[in-house]
Design a protein around this motif. Structure first.
Motif, PDB file in Angstrom:
ATOM      1  N   ASP A  78      22.053 -10.847 -56.363  1.00 60.23           N
ATOM      2  CA  ASP A  78      21.576 -11.398 -55.093  1.00 60.23           C
ATOM      3  C   ASP A  78      20.686 -12.614 -55.350  1.00 60.23           C
ATOM      4  O   ASP A  78      20.117 -12.762 -56.425  1.00 60.23           O
ATOM      5  CB  ASP A  78      20.875 -10.332 -54.227  1.00 60.23           C
ATOM      6  CG  ASP A  78      19.950  -9.428 -55.030  1.00 60.23           C
ATOM      7  OD1 ASP A  78      19.690  -9.729 -56.219  1.00 60.23           O
ATOM      8  OD2 ASP A  78      19.476  -8.429 -54.472  1.00 60.23           O
ATOM      9  N   CYS A 103      11.061 -10.570 -55.971  1.00 63.16           N
ATOM     10  CA  CYS A 103      11.858  -9.346 -56.141  1.00 63.16           C
ATOM     11  C   CYS A 103      12.834  -9.521 -57.297  1.00 63.16           C
ATOM     12  O   CYS A 103      13.749  -8.717 -57.484  1.00 63.16           O
ATOM     13  CB  CYS A 103      12.591  -8.998 -54.844  1.00 63.16           C
ATOM     14  SG  CYS A 103      13.195  -7.297 -54.805  1.00 63.16           S
ATOM     15  N   HIS A 105      15.227 -11.688 -57.776  1.00 58.07           N
ATOM     16  CA  HIS A 105      16.611 -12.089 -57.522  1.00 58.07           C
ATOM     17  C   HIS A 105      16.979 -13.345 -58.327  1.00 58.07           C
ATOM     18  O   HIS A 105      18.164 -13.586 -58.577  1.00 58.07           O
ATOM     19  CB  HIS A 105      16.847 -12.282 -56.016  1.00 58.07           C
ATOM     20  CG  HIS A 105      16.678 -11.015 -55.218  1.00 58.07           C
ATOM     21  ND1 HIS A 105      17.050 -10.895 -53.904  1.00 58.07           N
ATOM     22  CD2 HIS A 105      16.184  -9.797 -55.562  1.00 58.07           C
ATOM     23  CE1 HIS A 105      16.774  -9.666 -53.468  1.00 58.07           C
ATOM     24  NE2 HIS A 105      16.243  -8.988 -54.460  1.00 58.07           N
ATOM     25  N   GLU A 138      19.806 -10.665 -49.021  1.00 57.20           N
ATOM     26  CA  GLU A 138      19.606  -9.227 -49.273  1.00 57.20           C
ATOM     27  C   GLU A 138      18.310  -8.726 -48.661  1.00 57.20           C
ATOM     28  O   GLU A 138      18.215  -7.574 -48.261  1.00 57.20           O
ATOM     29  CB  GLU A 138      19.624  -8.957 -50.779  1.00 57.20           C
ATOM     30  CG  GLU A 138      19.800  -7.475 -51.142  1.00 57.20           C
ATOM     31  CD  GLU A 138      18.537  -6.642 -50.995  1.00 57.20           C
ATOM     32  OE1 GLU A 138      18.651  -5.463 -50.616  1.00 57.20           O
ATOM     33  OE2 GLU A 138      17.423  -7.166 -51.234  1.00 57.20           O
ATOM     34  N   GLU A 139      17.309  -9.607 -48.584  1.00 53.55           N
ATOM     35  CA  GLU A 139      15.959  -9.177 -48.232  1.00 53.55           C
ATOM     36  C   GLU A 139      15.742  -8.956 -46.743  1.00 53.55           C
ATOM     37  O   GLU A 139      14.685  -8.497 -46.350  1.00 53.55           O
ATOM     38  CB  GLU A 139      14.920 -10.194 -48.733  1.00 53.55           C
ATOM     39  CG  GLU A 139      14.819 -10.301 -50.242  1.00 53.55           C
ATOM     40  CD  GLU A 139      14.145  -9.087 -50.887  1.00 53.55           C
ATOM     41  OE1 GLU A 139      13.830  -8.117 -50.174  1.00 53.55           O
ATOM     42  OE2 GLU A 139      13.949  -9.127 -52.111  1.00 53.55           O
ATOM     43  N   HIS A 170      19.140  -4.370 -60.886  1.00 56.29           N
ATOM     44  CA  HIS A 170      17.890  -4.799 -60.274  1.00 56.29           C
ATOM     45  C   HIS A 170      16.760  -4.652 -61.282  1.00 56.29           C
ATOM     46  O   HIS A 170      16.665  -3.620 -61.942  1.00 56.29           O
ATOM     47  CB  HIS A 170      17.563  -3.979 -59.026  1.00 56.29           C
ATOM     48  CG  HIS A 170      16.645  -4.703 -58.088  1.00 56.29           C
ATOM     49  ND1 HIS A 170      15.327  -4.998 -58.403  1.00 56.29           N
ATOM     50  CD2 HIS A 170      16.859  -5.233 -56.864  1.00 56.29           C
ATOM     51  CE1 HIS A 170      14.780  -5.660 -57.403  1.00 56.29           C
ATOM     52  NE2 HIS A 170      15.681  -5.826 -56.455  1.00 56.29           N
ATOM     53  N   GLU A 340      18.366  -1.180 -50.374  1.00 55.71           N
ATOM     54  CA  GLU A 340      19.165  -2.151 -51.132  1.00 55.71           C
ATOM     55  C   GLU A 340      20.555  -2.223 -50.511  1.00 55.71           C
ATOM     56  O   GLU A 340      21.225  -1.197 -50.383  1.00 55.71           O
ATOM     57  CB  GLU A 340      19.230  -1.663 -52.597  1.00 55.71           C
ATOM     58  CG  GLU A 340      20.218  -2.353 -53.488  1.00 55.71           C
ATOM     59  CD  GLU A 340      20.007  -3.863 -53.616  1.00 55.71           C
ATOM     60  OE1 GLU A 340      18.920  -4.297 -54.034  1.00 55.71           O
ATOM     61  OE2 GLU A 340      20.950  -4.608 -53.293  1.00 55.71           O
TER      62      GLU A 340
HETATM   63 NI    NI Z   1      15.516  -6.917 -54.564  1.00 55.31          NI
END
Ligand code: NI
Length: 395
Positions: A78, A103, A105, A138-139, A170, A340
């Protein structure tokens, strides 16, 4: 082959770190990952892969056809960042005010690109087709995954019968860089938002007996009663959490307000229980309110589904991790109560979402989150090895 992939991972490592720093410096929020997508697509085209852009606006899919026959596999990373002001002090810290890759990504995207670099160099040894899926958004709900699926990233094409398995990773704080965490079966929680508005009758604090209902008191009763859903209704083998994080009753010491509001999150590892619980939340809130002469409106905002890893694919990933990073760095992961949207891919195809050690104790979604860049060597190398090995095993 494992040694060859490891040495290629070492070769491309400086390039992967460089890309990661560029992405980290220029983070983009969900749905507007235009620069990120362009950078990714440019690099993929340089590798001679078949590249499709503009999927759900900023999504990118690259396809590598191995020289040997085999299955089709999808690897997903992501790309989006978060609305957080970075406080890491890194020299490649975010230049976009109020936006940060907090995060990891940036690590997922550059690792996936690194895996593409490695496999493109060993195309003659690759079995089947590998699709590299760079996913936006994604967030933030509703997430980008389901739209990329709708736009056909899993589907059959000329030369491929469609995706057989999906893999994603992840970064995980608390795990050393270079380690991999796996968990078969239920892994990550569904994540829904709960809003309850209580309507009573406002007035003087000294005269509650003359009012139809005190919304503040009723809200506190609902807050307590909602916990009975977890303790009295939830099956004991289903991990589930209900947290009310916000209670607003904006009266005063001498004023009873006419409304009060509860806001919280509900998370669960099981989809059947999840939707049963939504009904119970509604029932408990409305009937508790009614018992006290008030009314309650309940709104549950449905978020991402619970994420369940396929047992067979997960055991393949675990065996591959034991060989690639070794037993000391292969970890049995705990339940992870984050949401997720890779869960949507796993609703469509068997696969696994696994953890990549981030080598930091700073939490995800915090302004200080900074991964140990050694994670990228494993992030790219292990994913490439996994794709090669899955193809070779399933051919
Ligand atoms: Ni994430």
């Amino acid at each position: 082959m494992i040694d060859l992939i490891k040495s290629t991972a070492d070769d491309v490592y400086p390039d992967v770190v460089d890309l990661r720093r560029t992405l980290h410096r220029h983070p983009e929020l969900s749905g507007v990952e235009h620069e990120t997508a362009r950078r990714v697509a440019d690099r993929l085209e340089d590798l001679g892969l078949d590249v499709r852009t503009g999927i759900h606006e900023t999504g990118v899919l690259a396809t590598l056809n191995g020289s040997k026959s085999g299955p089709t596999l999808l690897l997903r990373g992501d790309m989006d960042a978060l609305p957080i002001e970075e406080e890491t002090g890194l020299d490649f810290a975010s230049e976009n005010e109020g936006v940060m890759h907090a995060c990891g990504h940036d690590v997922h995207t550059s690792s996936l690109l690194g895996a593409a670099m490695i496999l493109a160099r060993h195309r003659e040894a690759v079995h089947g087709q590998v699709r590299f899926c760079f996913q936006p958004h994604e967030e933030r709900l509703p997430g980008g995954a389901r739209f990329m699926i709708e736009e056909g990233v899993l589907d059959a094409t000329d030369g491929s019968s469609g995706v057989e398995a999906v893999l994603g990773q992840h970064v995980k704080p608390g795990l050393p860089a270079g380690s991999i965490g796996v968990r078969p079966g239920d892994f990550m929680a569904s994540s829904d938002e709960v809003y309850v508005t209580v309507h009573g009758e406002g007035g003087h604090s000294a005269k509650p007996h003359e009012l139809s209902a005190d919304a503040t008191y009723v809200a506190s009763q609902i807050l307590s009663a909602l916990q009975s859903i977890i303790s009295r209704q939830c099956p004991p083998d289903v991990p589930s959490i209900l947290t009310i994080g916000r209670l607003i009753a904006d009266g005063a010491a001498n004023v009873i307000p006419s409304t009060a509001r509860l806001e919280g999150t509900f998370r669960a590892m099981d989809e059947d229980w999840r939707f049963r619980a939504h009904d119970l939340i509604e029932r408990v809130a409305t009937h508790t309110a009614e018992a006290h002469g008030a009314t309650a409106e309940v709104d549950v905002k449905v978020g991402y589904p619970a994420l369940r890893n396929d047992e067979t694919v997960t055991s393949i990933v675990k065996d591959a991790a034991l060989d690639y990073v070794g037993p000391d760095r292969t970890v049995d992961a705990d339940y992870w109560f984050a949401g997720e949207d890779f869960a949507y891919f796993l609703q469509e195809r068997p696969g696994t979402f696994y953890q990549l050690g981030a080598g930091t104790d700073r939490g995800l979604h915090t302004p200080e989150f900074a991964v140990d860049e050694e994670a990228l060597r494993t992030g790219a190398g292990f994913m490439a090895y996994l794709a090669w090995r899955y193809g070779a095993d399933q051919k």
